[in-house]
Design a protein around this motif. Structure first.
Motif, PDB file in Angstrom:
ATOM      1  N   ARG A  54       0.839  -1.204   0.000  1.00  0.00           N
ATOM      2  CA  ARG A  54       0.000   0.000   0.000  1.00  0.00           C
ATOM      3  C   ARG A  54       0.870   1.249   0.000  1.00  0.00           C
ATOM      4  O   ARG A  54       1.928   1.281   0.627  1.00  0.00           O
ATOM      5  N   ALA A  55       0.387   2.264  -0.681  1.00  0.00           N
ATOM      6  CA  ALA A  55       1.107   3.544  -0.687  1.00  0.00           C
ATOM      7  C   ALA A  55       0.996   4.204   0.690  1.00  0.00           C
ATOM      8  O   ALA A  55       1.961   4.765   1.198  1.00  0.00           O
ATOM      9  N   GLU A  56      -0.167   4.142   1.270  1.00  0.00           N
ATOM     10  CA  GLU A  56      -0.425   4.746   2.579  1.00  0.00           C
ATOM     11  C   GLU A  56      -0.375   3.653   3.627  1.00  0.00           C
ATOM     12  O   GLU A  56      -1.245   2.794   3.682  1.00  0.00           O
ATOM     13  N   ARG A  57       0.659   3.654   4.467  1.00  0.00           N
ATOM     14  CA  ARG A  57       0.844   2.582   5.455  1.00  0.00           C
ATOM     15  C   ARG A  57       0.895   3.114   6.881  1.00  0.00           C
ATOM     16  O   ARG A  57       1.592   2.572   7.720  1.00  0.00           O
ATOM     17  N   LEU A  58       0.162   4.173   7.157  1.00  0.00           N
ATOM     18  CA  LEU A  58       0.187   4.723   8.512  1.00  0.00           C
ATOM     19  C   LEU A  58      -0.463   3.767   9.509  1.00  0.00           C
ATOM     20  O   LEU A  58      -0.015   3.655  10.639  1.00  0.00           O
TER      21      LEU A  58
END
Length: 169
Positions: A54-58
């Motif tokens: 995933r690009a967003e892995r927060l």
């Protein structure tokens, strides 16, 4: 420096989730049950790879959950004791076999004794350490067994014993 300004979670990049509990019972599995565990492991590993891509892995919780599930599945596979039901003759109820019983009112029900991870009461699949399976194991066609239930003991007559993959059973 005051302790109020110290980030004690610094360096922690993923949440710690407790491991899933492992059964204390021997992990007997049918070939179908072992194949299912392996398929579930492969699927979960694929899900983990997608989560890591995933690009967003927060939010690391889904990754931590997948890692925990993978550890559990790997442990279940490593502890598996494969039992091939085809090797059992059909003289008595044994692990992996299908048994049809009649209760005191004549109602017929079919059960299959399978591994703990494969058990599913809605499909008549019961774990070998369940009270019902323990009552059935070793019984022969024509025998009467007593199933100790919380609602009261139930007498069952063994009508037939078959291999699970037998469509005529």
């Amino acid at each position: 420096m005051s302790r109020a300004f110290v980030n004690e979670d610094a360096g922690k990049d993923r949440p710690d989730l407790p491991d899933l509990p492992l059964s204390a019972h021997p992990n007997f599995v049918t070939p179908r049950g072992l194949a299912d565990l392996r398929a579930r492991l492969a699927a979960r590993q694929g899900e983990l790879a997608a989560l890591r891509a995933r690009a967003e892995r927060l939010d690391k919780l889904p990754e931590a959950a997948a890692e925990r599930d993978i550890r559990w599945l790997e442990a279940r596979i490593a502890s598996a004791i494969p039992v091939d039901p085809a090797r059992h003759d059909l003289t008595e109820v044994a692990f992996g076999l299908r048994v049809t019983v009649a209760d005191e009112d004549g109602r017929e029900t079919t059960y299959e004794i399978v591994g703990e991870d494969e058990s599913d009461a809605t499909r008549g699949r019961i774990a070998p350490h369940s009270p019902l399976a323990r009552a059935l194991m070793g019984a022969r066609v024509g025998d009467e067994v007593t199933w100790p239930r919380p609602a009261g003991a139930l007498s069952l007559e063994i009508l037939s014993i078959a291999h699970a993959d037998d469509p005529t059973a």
